[in-house]
Structures are given as structure tokens and as C-alpha cells.
Motif scaffolding. Structure first.
Motif, PDB file in Angstrom:
ATOM      1  N   ARG A 197       0.982  -1.551  -0.315  1.00  0.00           N
ATOM      2  CA  ARG A 197       0.077  -0.152   0.011  1.00  0.00           C
ATOM      3  C   ARG A 197       0.503   1.064   0.411  1.00  0.00           C
ATOM      4  N   ALA A 198       1.606   1.383   0.964  1.00  0.00           N
ATOM      5  CA  ALA A 198       2.784   2.151   1.118  1.00  0.00           C
ATOM      6  C   ALA A 198       3.504   2.458  -1.127  1.00  0.00           C
ATOM      7  N   LEU A 199       3.972   1.475  -0.993  1.00  0.00           N
ATOM      8  CA  LEU A 199       4.717   1.297  -2.106  1.00  0.00           C
ATOM      9  C   LEU A 199       4.046   2.453  -3.233  1.00  0.00           C
ATOM     10  N   TRP A 200       2.552   1.393  -3.497  1.00  0.00           N
ATOM     11  CA  TRP A 200       1.323   2.248  -4.516  1.00  0.00           C
ATOM     12  C   TRP A 200       1.342   3.679  -3.711  1.00  0.00           C
ATOM     13  N   GLY A 201       1.252   3.572  -2.721  1.00  0.00           N
ATOM     14  CA  GLY A 201       0.724   5.501  -2.784  1.00  0.00           C
ATOM     15  C   GLY A 201       1.986   6.627  -2.363  1.00  0.00           C
ATOM     16  N   GLY A 202       3.571   5.930  -2.356  1.00  0.00           N
ATOM     17  CA  GLY A 202       4.344   6.831  -2.471  1.00  0.00           C
ATOM     18  C   GLY A 202       4.671   7.194  -3.815  1.00  0.00           C
ATOM     19  N   THR A 332      16.007   5.652  -5.815  1.00  0.00           N
ATOM     20  CA  THR A 332      14.903   6.567  -5.746  1.00  0.00           C
ATOM     21  C   THR A 332      14.138   6.023  -4.114  1.00  0.00           C
ATOM     22  N   VAL A 333      13.976   6.772  -3.319  1.00  0.00           N
ATOM     23  CA  VAL A 333      13.335   6.827  -1.980  1.00  0.00           C
ATOM     24  C   VAL A 333      12.173   7.168  -1.172  1.00  0.00           C
ATOM     25  N   HIS A 334      11.299   7.070  -1.284  1.00  0.00           N
ATOM     26  CA  HIS A 334       9.920   7.820  -1.293  1.00  0.00           C
ATOM     27  C   HIS A 334       9.996   7.324   0.225  1.00  0.00           C
ATOM     28  N   VAL A 335      10.359   8.986   1.201  1.00  0.00           N
ATOM     29  CA  VAL A 335      10.058   8.975   2.331  1.00  0.00           C
ATOM     30  C   VAL A 335       8.667   9.520   2.777  1.00  0.00           C
ATOM     31  N   GLY A 336       7.416   8.807   3.676  1.00  0.00           N
ATOM     32  CA  GLY A 336       6.100   9.342   3.572  1.00  0.00           C
ATOM     33  C   GLY A 336       5.852   8.396   4.995  1.00  0.00           C
ATOM     34  N   GLY A 337       6.195   7.395   5.335  1.00  0.00           N
ATOM     35  CA  GLY A 337       5.281   6.596   6.060  1.00  0.00           C
ATOM     36  C   GLY A 337       4.643   5.782   5.101  1.00  0.00           C
ATOM     37  N   THR A 338       3.239   5.033   6.033  1.00  0.00           N
ATOM     38  CA  THR A 338       2.139   4.181   5.469  1.00  0.00           C
ATOM     39  C   THR A 338       1.241   4.922   4.411  1.00  0.00           C
ATOM     40  N   PHE A 339       0.387   4.005   3.252  1.00  0.00           N
ATOM     41  CA  PHE A 339      -0.555   5.035   2.209  1.00  0.00           C
ATOM     42  C   PHE A 339      -1.050   5.996   3.269  1.00  0.00           C
TER      43      PHE A 339
END
Length: 495
Positions: A197-202, A332-339
Motif C-alpha cells: 500500500r505504501a509503495l503504491w501510495g508513494g 529513488t527512496v520515498h519517505v513518507g510512512g504508511t499510505f
């Protein structure tokens, strides 16, 4: 006489009839030397038009400029950094830019989205390899992206152009496009694990939109599908290599570029048959004034802007000490926590509220292109999503978010450089208020561009066209907005 069509270039070039004046040669002025402006210029020049590009800055490139800062020899990208849409661009691949020094480089892992427990969603070039790392969500990932990736080449021309036209492969495009109409939050519900879910959301958050709104899946689906097909590449030697190659191709075709020339009024433009603006709609309305039909002028001046970006470039000794081992190998690293966290921050920034923990994108281009580093000191690119025109300093928020998933990061920082949301427009006038997408990508503007029309590149004023990222297919260093604008101009000229 008409310009010769070359089989080595794009197969849809429109030959240009010679016109009276200027020695019988059709002429064009392109305002702005970002990827779209230069793509328009190259397309016109290849068709036999005598092209001059006018650039307000002292160097070309727009959002693709690169620079050395913080540590001598350390190479940073100003804005555009990772290129999943550009590496497969029909314009870039079919106009011979590799002959002018453009080389793509790929990291081992495209993107990682770490979570607080040390796990992460990991996006790899292969659909199957990505799915294998997503546990029970692997089957859903394959179902969403497997067939569209296999058929991506068949629909790429349609995806990378205006949406409202008859496609060559309607059924394939319909299958590809079906998930894009959904809110990103709806698509997130098909995943069971926090990592998926987080991967998709980022990736969906690249749209800078509240993720519960319709069509907020569109940009995420497009980036993931293109990335699985072509990879999240970087340009060797910095993103500037993309527009340097375009400029070299233009000069090879006889075009010229003038820097330090700012166009504020129609009187600043030379008399040419075609004028193409790689500018935001508001700027085009300001320059053309009453040359624009009133309805077009109103639409351009009412163009809606999106949230801003606050950028921080770091020089980091030894790289970022990520807890998740895959993040060390990711471009690339998406830094934002959960979806759920990402969805909340995107709601906040669109409502004008600065979140305590903003969504932060981190790029480690040196992983694929080690020549950007100086010894063991590496350039780390980052920006946070912030409200439009945010006047504050988000540096500490960016550092804290990275430190959250990489304890000890602060101690490795050799130096840093910031660019505020307000300051982004000083770097690039199209980025008003830090809006690096050149406009809110809501349903209307994502579908039509700056006004509702079947011809988004025509301004309604004969001979004048717009090709910035405000037009389809939108942001990126792919050059396709410029290519389509030039093709529109050539078709209208040939009538």
C-alpha cells in the motif's frame, strides 16, 4: 519544395512547404529551452523550419539543469532527476539523441518505500521480481501491471499524447486506462500489506493531489508501468545531458539558441511564421495580450496551480544510512510512512497546511551514475511536498523524515543547499509557488491541459502554440509536449 522526411527520425513528421519572406524559408521562434521547448525546436528544424530558441536564463535546460555545489565536483540536479517517462519517450528514442552523448544508467533497484519497522515496499524493474517481494500482494501487483507492461509499447504513443483522440489500439489502451480513473485510495484497498500500500501510495503521490479524488491513480499507474517497461533511469553526467543532447541535435539541424533573452511582451518576439512557448499559460496570456481570443485568455489566466516543492540538496559522507538494506541500492527512496500518512499529508498541502511530517522524495542518482560523487561524499537530492507558495523553511522537516528511516543521517551531512517553494520560480518561471508540475493535475487539466479543447497546443491565435508541461502528457523530461505542439504547428502550416 518540401523538407525531406528522414526514416531515421519519427515517422509522422509533416513536410513543410517553403514560404515567402526570409529567403523563402519558414521560420520559427521557440521561447524557453526546457525539454519541451527544445523538442519542439528539433521537430520543427527536422521538418525544414529555420528555428531560433530564446532562453531567459544564462544556460539552457529549464528543469533539467545540473550544477556543482557544496563540495567542488559534486554534481546535483536542479529539479528533474529520475526519468521513467523520458527513457521510453518516442521523441528521445527516435531523434538520435544517443549520438549526442545521452546515456541512460539504471540503479539495481528502482524505488524503495521504507516503513518504521524496517520493512519496505521495493519496486524493481521486473514485474515478477517486484511481485515476489510483496508477499500476498504479489498476485495483485502482477494482475495490475503484468499485461499493461507487456503491451506498453503498443499504447505508448497514445499515453504520451493528448488523451482525447482515436487510439491505434483501443482495447489495449482501455485495459491500460481502466485503473487510472480510480482514486489512488480506492486502488490502495486491493493491497493487503502495509508495504504494498505504501509503495503504491508513494508513486501515486507524484501527482501532488489528495489521493481520495478521482483519477489520482493516473500518474502513479503511468509511472509504474513505464518504469517496469523501461526502468527508473538517470542521465549519465546529470539531467542536463538530456537537454544538452537536444541542443546538439538542434544545432546539427541548423537551429540556433540565444540565452539571456527574456520575452515579456509580443514586441520582444521576432517576426516568424511559428512561435512556440515552453511557458506556463499565465505567461503566454501576458505576452500575447489581446492576440488571444477572449475565452482562451480567460482560461489561461484562470489556470489552476498545485502545491509546491521545497528542495534540499545534501552532500553526504558515506551515503544515507538507511535501515532497510534495499534502500542503499535504490535510485529513488520515498519517505513518507504508511499510505494513510501520505494521504493525510497530501490533503494537508492541498488545503494550504504544512504537515509536520511531509512526504519527501529522495534521489540517489550516484548509485547508477557514480561519477557524480567525490570520493566517499555523495550528492543526495530531495524535496518535500509543501503548500503552494509556502514561505517557510522545511529543511528540518526533510532532515527529520530521512533520519526517521536512516538514524545517523544528520551526522553524515557535510553540507546542504535549499530552494524554497517561493524560490523555485526564481530558478524556473514556470514553477510559480514551487509548483514543479506546472499546474494542478486535476481531472480537467490532466485531461485537456490549460483549456477544454481537442487541440491543447493551439492558443487560438494563428501561428502561436504552447508546449509546456501544462499541456499533455504533462511533466517529465520526455519532450513529448513539445513534439506534439510542433506537429500541430506543422499540420496547420501545411493546410
Amino acid at each position: 519544395m518540401a523538407a525531406e522526411r528522414s526514416g531515421a527520425d519519427h515517422g509522422h513528421l509533416v513536410p513543410v512547404p517553403r514560404r515567402a519572406g526570409g529567403g523563402g524559408v519558414t521560420t520559427a521562434t521557440v521561447v524557453g529551452s526546457g525539454p519541451n521547448g527544445l523538442a519542439a525546436a528539433v521537430t520543427l528544424a527536422k521538418a525544414g523550419v529555420a528555428v531560433t530558441v530564446l532562453e531567459a536564463a544564462d544556460e539552457i535546460g529549464g528543469g533539467t539543469r545540473s550544477f556543482e555545489a557544496i563540495v567542488p565536483g559534486l554534481l546535483h540536479d536542479h529539479c528533474s532527476a529520475i526519468h521513467p517517462m523520458a527513457v521510453g519517450s518516442p521523441f528521445i528514442n527516435e531523434f538520435g539523441l544517443d549520438r549526442h552523448g545521452l546515456r541512460w544508467r539504471w540503479p539495481d533497484i528502482d524505488c524503495v518505500h521504507p516503513l518504521d519497522d524496517g520493512t519496505a515496499g521495493v519496486l524493481r524493474r521486473s514485474v515478477d521480481h517486484t511481485a515476489a517481494g510483496l508477499g500476498p500482494d504479489g498476485r495483485v501487483w502482477r494482475a495490475l501491471f503484468g499485461r499493461p507492461v507487456d503491451r506498453f509499447d503498443a499504447v505508448n504513443d497514445a499515453v504520451m499524447g493528448p488523451l482525447l483522440r482515436v487510439p491505434k489500439h483501443p482495447l489495449t489502451l482501455a485495459r491500460f486506462g481502466a485503473p487510472t480513473v480510480l482514486p489512488a485510495s480506492a486502488l490502495a484497498r486491493v493491497f493487503r500489506t502495509p508495504a504494498a500500500r505504501a509503495l503504491w501510495g508513494g508513486v501515486a503521490a507524484h501527482a501532488f493531489r489528495p489521493l481520495h479524488l478521482p483519477m489520482t491513480s493516473a500518474i502513479g499507474v503511468g509511472i509504474i508501468t513505464a518504469g517496469h517497461r523501461h526502468g527508473w533511469a538517470v542521465a549519465e553526467g546529470g539531467s542536463r545531458a538530456i537537454t544538452d543532447a537536444m541542443a546538439a541535435r538542434l544545432r546539427e539541424l541548423g537551429g540556433t539558441i540565444e540565452t539571456g533573452v527574456r520575452v515579456r511582451d509580443i514586441a520582444d518576439l521576432p517576426p516568424t511564421t511559428i512561435t512556440v512557448f515552453d511557458l506556463a499559460p499565465e505567461a503566454v496570456a501576458e505576452i500575447l495580450g489581446d492576440r488571444l481570443p477572449p475565452r482562451v485568455a480567460r482560461a489561461y489566466r484562470a489556470f489552476r496551480r498545485g502545491p509546491g516543492a521545497f528542495k534540499v540538496d545534501f552532500a553526504v559522507e558515506g551515503g544515507v544510512p538507511w535501515c532497510n538494506p534495499d534502500a542503499h541500492r535504490a535510485g529513488t527512496v520515498h519517505v513518507g510512512g504508511t499510505f494513510e500518512e501520505i494521504a493525510a499529508t497530501e490533503r494537508d498541502v492541498n488545503a494550504g497546511r504544512m504537515p509536520e511530517r511531509p512526504f519527501v522524495l529522495v534521489a540517489q542518482q550516484y548509485v547508477a551514475d557514480p561519477g557524480r560523487s567525490v570520493g566517499d561524499i555523495h550528492p543526495v537530492w530531495s524535496y518535500a511536498h509543501v503548500p503552494h507558495g509556502y514561505p517557510g523553511d522545511a529543511t528540518e522537516a526533510v532532515v527529520a523524515q530521512i533520519e526517521r528511516f536512516a538514524p545517523g543521517f544528520r551526522d553524515r551531512i557535510v553540507g546542504y543547499r535549499t530552494e524554497s517553494a517561493e524560490g523555485m520560480a526564481r530558478f524556473n518561471a514556470n514553477f510559480t509557488g514551487g509548483d514543479i508540475l506546472t499546474g494542478a493535475k486535476d481531472i480537467r487539466q490532466l485531461t485537456f491541459g490549460p483549456r477544454i479543447t481537442l487541440s491543447p497546443y493551439a492558443t487560438g491565435a494563428p501561428g502561436y502554440y504552447i508546449c509546456s508541461a501544462a499541456t499533455p502528457p504533462g511533466p517529465g523530461a520526455h519532450g513529448m509536449c513539445g513534439y506534439h505542439a510542433a506537429q500541430t504547428a506543422l499540420r496547420e502550416l501545411a493546410r
